[in-house]
Design a protein around this motif. Sequence first.
Motif, PDB file in Angstrom:
ATOM      1  N   LEU A 244      23.041  22.156   4.262  1.00 11.49           N
ATOM      2  CA  LEU A 244      21.958  22.960   3.693  1.00 11.49           C
ATOM      3  C   LEU A 244      20.735  22.058   3.554  1.00 11.49           C
ATOM      4  N   ASN A 245      19.709  22.425   4.262  1.00 10.41           N
ATOM      5  CA  ASN A 245      18.467  21.644   4.239  1.00 10.41           C
ATOM      6  C   ASN A 245      18.740  20.153   4.487  1.00 10.41           C
ATOM      7  N   ASP A 246      19.547  19.909   5.512  1.00 10.95           N
ATOM      8  CA  ASP A 246      19.858  18.575   6.028  1.00 10.95           C
ATOM      9  C   ASP A 246      20.727  17.744   5.091  1.00 10.95           C
TER      10      ASP A 246
ATOM     11  N   LEU B  42      26.234  34.875   2.486  1.00  6.18           N
ATOM     12  CA  LEU B  42      25.468  33.630   2.358  1.00  6.18           C
ATOM     13  C   LEU B  42      24.373  33.802   1.308  1.00  6.18           C
ATOM     14  N   LEU B  43      23.773  34.993   1.255  1.00  9.87           N
ATOM     15  CA  LEU B  43      22.735  35.270   0.253  1.00  9.87           C
ATOM     16  C   LEU B  43      23.268  35.051  -1.166  1.00  9.87           C
ATOM     17  N   ASP B  44      24.401  35.652  -1.462  1.00 10.10           N
ATOM     18  CA  ASP B  44      24.950  35.501  -2.817  1.00 10.10           C
ATOM     19  C   ASP B  44      25.356  34.056  -3.087  1.00 10.10           C
ATOM     20  N   LEU B  45      25.903  33.398  -2.069  1.00 11.53           N
ATOM     21  CA  LEU B  45      26.300  31.995  -2.243  1.00 11.53           C
ATOM     22  C   LEU B  45      25.081  31.132  -2.590  1.00 11.53           C
ATOM     23  N   LEU B  46      24.011  31.326  -1.843  1.00 13.65           N
ATOM     24  CA  LEU B  46      22.811  30.504  -2.068  1.00 13.65           C
ATOM     25  C   LEU B  46      22.204  30.803  -3.438  1.00 13.65           C
ATOM     26  N   ARG B  47      22.092  32.056  -3.778  1.00 16.10           N
ATOM     27  CA  ARG B  47      21.472  32.385  -5.075  1.00 16.10           C
ATOM     28  C   ARG B  47      22.355  31.906  -6.230  1.00 16.10           C
TER      29      ARG B  47
ATOM     30  N   GLY C  21      16.382  42.059  -1.494  1.00 12.68           N
ATOM     31  CA  GLY C  21      15.454  43.178  -1.601  1.00 12.68           C
ATOM     32  C   GLY C  21      16.050  44.520  -1.240  1.00 12.68           C
ATOM     33  N   CYS C  22      17.258  44.506  -0.650  1.00 19.99           N
ATOM     34  CA  CYS C  22      17.850  45.788  -0.262  1.00 19.99           C
ATOM     35  C   CYS C  22      19.361  45.660  -0.332  1.00 19.99           C
ATOM     36  N   ASP C  23      20.055  46.711   0.085  1.00 25.81           N
ATOM     37  CA  ASP C  23      21.509  46.702  -0.011  1.00 25.81           C
ATOM     38  C   ASP C  23      22.152  46.275   1.300  1.00 25.81           C
ATOM     39  N   GLY C  24      21.341  45.806   2.262  1.00 23.47           N
ATOM     40  CA  GLY C  24      21.945  45.277   3.476  1.00 23.47           C
ATOM     41  C   GLY C  24      21.070  45.390   4.701  1.00 23.47           C
ATOM     42  N   SER C  25      20.556  44.261   5.140  1.00 26.88           N
ATOM     43  CA  SER C  25      19.917  44.058   6.447  1.00 26.88           C
ATOM     44  C   SER C  25      18.810  45.048   6.796  1.00 26.88           C
ATOM     45  N   THR C  26      17.997  45.437   5.833  1.00 23.96           N
ATOM     46  CA  THR C  26      16.898  46.342   6.174  1.00 23.96           C
ATOM     47  C   THR C  26      15.523  45.854   5.738  1.00 23.96           C
ATOM     48  N   CYS C  27      15.415  44.699   5.043  1.00 18.26           N
ATOM     49  CA  CYS C  27      14.091  44.354   4.514  1.00 18.26           C
ATOM     50  C   CYS C  27      13.585  42.970   4.911  1.00 18.26           C
ATOM     51  N   GLY C  28      14.453  42.030   5.196  1.00 18.19           N
ATOM     52  CA  GLY C  28      14.000  40.727   5.700  1.00 18.19           C
ATOM     53  C   GLY C  28      13.753  39.656   4.657  1.00 18.19           C
ATOM     54  N   VAL C  29      13.801  39.982   3.371  1.00 13.81           N
ATOM     55  CA  VAL C  29      13.411  38.974   2.368  1.00 13.81           C
ATOM     56  C   VAL C  29      14.468  37.882   2.172  1.00 13.81           C
ATOM     57  N   CYS C  30      15.669  38.079   2.725  1.00 15.97           N
ATOM     58  CA  CYS C  30      16.718  37.054   2.556  1.00 15.97           C
ATOM     59  C   CYS C  30      16.834  36.160   3.788  1.00 15.97           C
ATOM     60  N   THR C  31      15.832  36.215   4.653  1.00 15.57           N
ATOM     61  CA  THR C  31      15.892  35.425   5.888  1.00 15.57           C
ATOM     62  C   THR C  31      16.094  33.936   5.605  1.00 15.57           C
ATOM     63  N   VAL C  32      17.043  33.332   6.335  1.00  9.69           N
ATOM     64  CA  VAL C  32      17.198  31.872   6.341  1.00  9.69           C
ATOM     65  C   VAL C  32      17.317  31.454   7.805  1.00  9.69           C
TER      66      VAL C  32
ATOM     67  N   VAL D 275      31.592  32.184   4.595  1.00  8.51           N
ATOM     68  CA  VAL D 275      32.603  31.394   5.319  1.00  8.51           C
ATOM     69  C   VAL D 275      32.166  31.070   6.742  1.00  8.51           C
ATOM     70  N   ARG D 276      31.315  31.932   7.293  1.00  9.26           N
ATOM     71  CA  ARG D 276      30.850  31.695   8.664  1.00  9.26           C
ATOM     72  C   ARG D 276      29.913  30.492   8.755  1.00  9.26           C
ATOM     73  N   CYS D 277      29.448  30.015   7.616  1.00 11.57           N
ATOM     74  CA  CYS D 277      28.485  28.910   7.621  1.00 11.57           C
ATOM     75  C   CYS D 277      29.177  27.551   7.683  1.00 11.57           C
ATOM     76  N   ALA D 278      30.476  27.541   7.608  1.00 14.62           N
ATOM     77  CA  ALA D 278      31.194  26.266   7.637  1.00 14.62           C
ATOM     78  C   ALA D 278      30.795  25.503   8.900  1.00 14.62           C
ATOM     79  N   GLY D 279      30.333  24.301   8.698  1.00 14.79           N
ATOM     80  CA  GLY D 279      29.959  23.457   9.829  1.00 14.79           C
ATOM     81  C   GLY D 279      28.588  23.752  10.417  1.00 14.79           C
ATOM     82  N   GLU D 280      27.908  24.747   9.895  1.00 11.58           N
ATOM     83  CA  GLU D 280      26.609  25.124  10.470  1.00 11.58           C
ATOM     84  C   GLU D 280      25.457  24.500   9.680  1.00 11.58           C
ATOM     85  N   HIS D 281      24.269  24.567  10.281  1.00 14.86           N
ATOM     86  CA  HIS D 281      23.055  24.058   9.628  1.00 14.86           C
ATOM     87  C   HIS D 281      22.237  25.228   9.087  1.00 14.86           C
ATOM     88  N   ILE D 282      22.040  25.249   7.806  1.00 12.92           N
ATOM     89  CA  ILE D 282      21.232  26.296   7.174  1.00 12.92           C
ATOM     90  C   ILE D 282      19.957  25.653   6.624  1.00 12.92           C
ATOM     91  N   HIS D 283      18.835  26.318   6.893  1.00  7.98           N
ATOM     92  CA  HIS D 283      17.570  25.860   6.299  1.00  7.98           C
ATOM     93  C   HIS D 283      16.918  26.990   5.516  1.00  7.98           C
TER      94      HIS D 283
END
Lengths: 773, 150
Positions: free
Chosen positions: B7-9, B22-27, B37-48, B63-71
Amino acid sequence: MKVVNQYVPSVDGKGIMLGRPAYTDDLAAPDALIVKVLRSPHAFAKIVAIDTQAAEALEGVELVLTHKNVPRKAFTRAGQGYPEPSPHDKFVLDTYVRYVGDEVAAVAAIDEKTAQKALGLIVVQYEVLEPVLDFESAIDHASIIHPEEGIREMFPTGFEPKRNIAAAYDMHVGNVEASLASCDVVVRETFHTQAQAHAMMEPHTVNARMDYQDRLLMYSSTQTPFHVRRILSQALDVPISRIRVIKPRVGGGFGGKQALHGEMLVALTTLRTRKPAKMVFTRQEVFESSYSRHPMRIDIALGAMKDGTLKAIDCRILSDTGAYGEHALTVFMVAGSKVLPLYNKVDAVRFGGQVVYTNKTPAGAYRGYGAIQGNFALESAVDMLCERLEIDPIVFRRKNMIAEGESSPIFEIMGEGTEGTAMSMETCKLDTCVSRGLTLIDWHKKYPRQTLPDGRIKSVGMAIAMQGSGIPYIDMGAATIKLNDDGFYNLMVGATDIGQGSDTILTQIAAEVLMTTVDRVIVYSSDSDLTPFDAGAYASSTTYVSGNAVLAAAEKMKGMLLDEAARALGCDRELVRFDGATFTADSGENISLSKLSNRLYYNEDQQQLTATASYVGTKSPPPFMAGLIEIDLDPETGEIDIVDYVSVVDCGTAINPKLAIGQIEGGIVQGLGMAHFEAVKYTAQGRLISNDFLSYKIPTQRSVKNLQTEIVHSYEPSGPFGAKSVGEIGIDTPPAALANAVYNATGVRITSLPITAEKIMAGIAAKKGEQSL
Amino acid sequence: MKIKFMLNDRSQTWHTEPGESLLDLLRRHHVVSVKKGCDGSTCGVCTVLMNQKPVLACTVLAVRCAGEHIHTVEGLADEVEKISEAFGIEGADQCGFCNPGIALALYALKAEHPEADAAEIKQYLEGHLCRCSGYQSQVKAALRYLGEAS
């Protein structure tokens, strides 16, 4: 001017974009209980029995609230001046549920999963009642939506709950019937507007905790923190001194947060459990269970003489306030009071009607606040009248519209649920707005229509509009400026920045008076413990009302500084010059502001300098605008491309021109959404179907091709540095401008919003049918 | 279960539940630039950014983020400040709830297509709803940022 009317980036933009904790939910306690609401599946029902035993027994559930264990005292959720013009017709939780999504019970649990599970364990037995879903048949319907005892109006507002009437109002000037009868041409039409959703990006959010003094501390995403504090205190019987409401950064409001939504249940949870609690509305709850715009049926008649003199306006409105009467009367009145004075030279004008209850999502405050509905009807009808008169609609408007120095009797008759305030227009550059708008859109080349090579039709349409600048003699704003050591300032305002940029423009006003830069004025809004009172962010009030308070506070601070500098320099105050950084006596001796401040706090004549000032308007100078639209319409499909929207606005001096343009353009695009495609759909049983961003489309990047927005030169003497307010005016013109452009393209007059391709095609088909007969 | 991701290097090993986004995990870990901002994939405010590509954190399972780079914007402050300056100049800041998501989209657009014109910017940002601005100032700010960057 060095700071006002200059380029200044918003004071908070960078921190927000960098993701610093700022919004209500960013500030919730990490261990806050999650409050979830069990919502009614029925449009209208009585709760016969409610069994919460299983929910309460579930591990992790801390509290279950139902009508049986909450205070029963009627209130209104509307954040308005007190006593409110809205009826007190809402209880924390009630035995009746009045729309699909109404509150049945609330659960507070250690996490969301547990709260959701507990909601499923509550067993409710309903007696389902016949709902009132068609607002045009609500009056004297067999179902009475508010049959309960204990509800009331705060002063006479026409409240007749047993007839499903939340409010009623009538006024007239002159004899409308006689005047219409004497006119050469009369047009009559009925218009319908829909329950537009606010769709602010941040859902309604609130959290609470008991602070270390055992007071209730609430963070609320609200436009009206002081009203929230008062209403909580009144409804929950908690002394107001035991409540602190902080408004952090708010992610948009548009009127939707000019009310209490989750505050009551979250406050009760924390008061009962003594634990932190929070609620974030789901997007479905924002759509279904907060507020919408009041849908209206508007019957309007205009009468004119052949020479194009408008003689009479008759306007009768039926407004739908949904299940509760928040802002019912005042939105209704603004549909007249901030619309009809546009044509102030008439002999007679009549306005009246009722606001009715239905079993639908409650309507409330929404940017424009009635004016967009009224403007759609009036400015559509003006074009219809011009066609009958065979007069150019621009020529007609110029002849009949309000001008600088003029007034309208309506200002004195109609106010905020009560009588209004007489005023004449010290600034009204409507004529310039129209001229400049015509040039920018190249009207004369495009009016009324051109056929494009691809078969589509290019056309233009326009409308004029007015709004207000606060609510005179009612809504007060106050500001406190504190001098700090080293000579920088704190500006504390109750005014509520909800994203419109008021923190920035109020800072600019203070900095201009104090001859400093915005980085030396640290603004803070709003906190019921720390900042002075302000009614809040509504009614286009902040620039004008709160701005005038800041101006006065800054002037006061400047006077205090000169007194102290004179004392330090040992000369008369009149002989001290101040340039924002240094005080110079006529002798040439000087002292810097930094040094003077440090002297005041550390060395000599020690004292804190703090200046507070308040402002309440004695009038509400309207901003004016001309809105002109260019569309390309496909007559084969009815589809519209919005090619350009020109806005030319008289808002007095723009304190921050870029942010003012942002207010206008944001309003325009929101208005275009309402005008063109924001469709509200219910099932036959009264459930809102358009309850997410897939089924309720709001404008996106590609909805509008181009916006041209200009602010004309204007100086309102009563405003801070010549400013009027600008928060709402942008939303008013798009519905009528689009309807007029569609008519100019096709000859089809659409009288109900939104103006969709389907309606246009139906209109074209009907016209073809008529022609073939 | 525990997942390890960048996460952020910086490497993070966080507990998550099956089904958590991932949104709930990060928050939950107070990465609050990522909004809901919405109940699922319609508004864009949770973009990472996931491996440098914009994704909606609400529809990515933690769980899909295991081993991945998130910024998120917290990890790209230098570039986000430039975007913020462009927004400031164009008066594109309003409530700001959509701004971190848009900033990440513009950061990705700059990497993918720095010569994007207004129409391409509008297309790229179409999933980022904004109820305040009317969008035009955002496009001007985006052009300014891409112009200064190139």
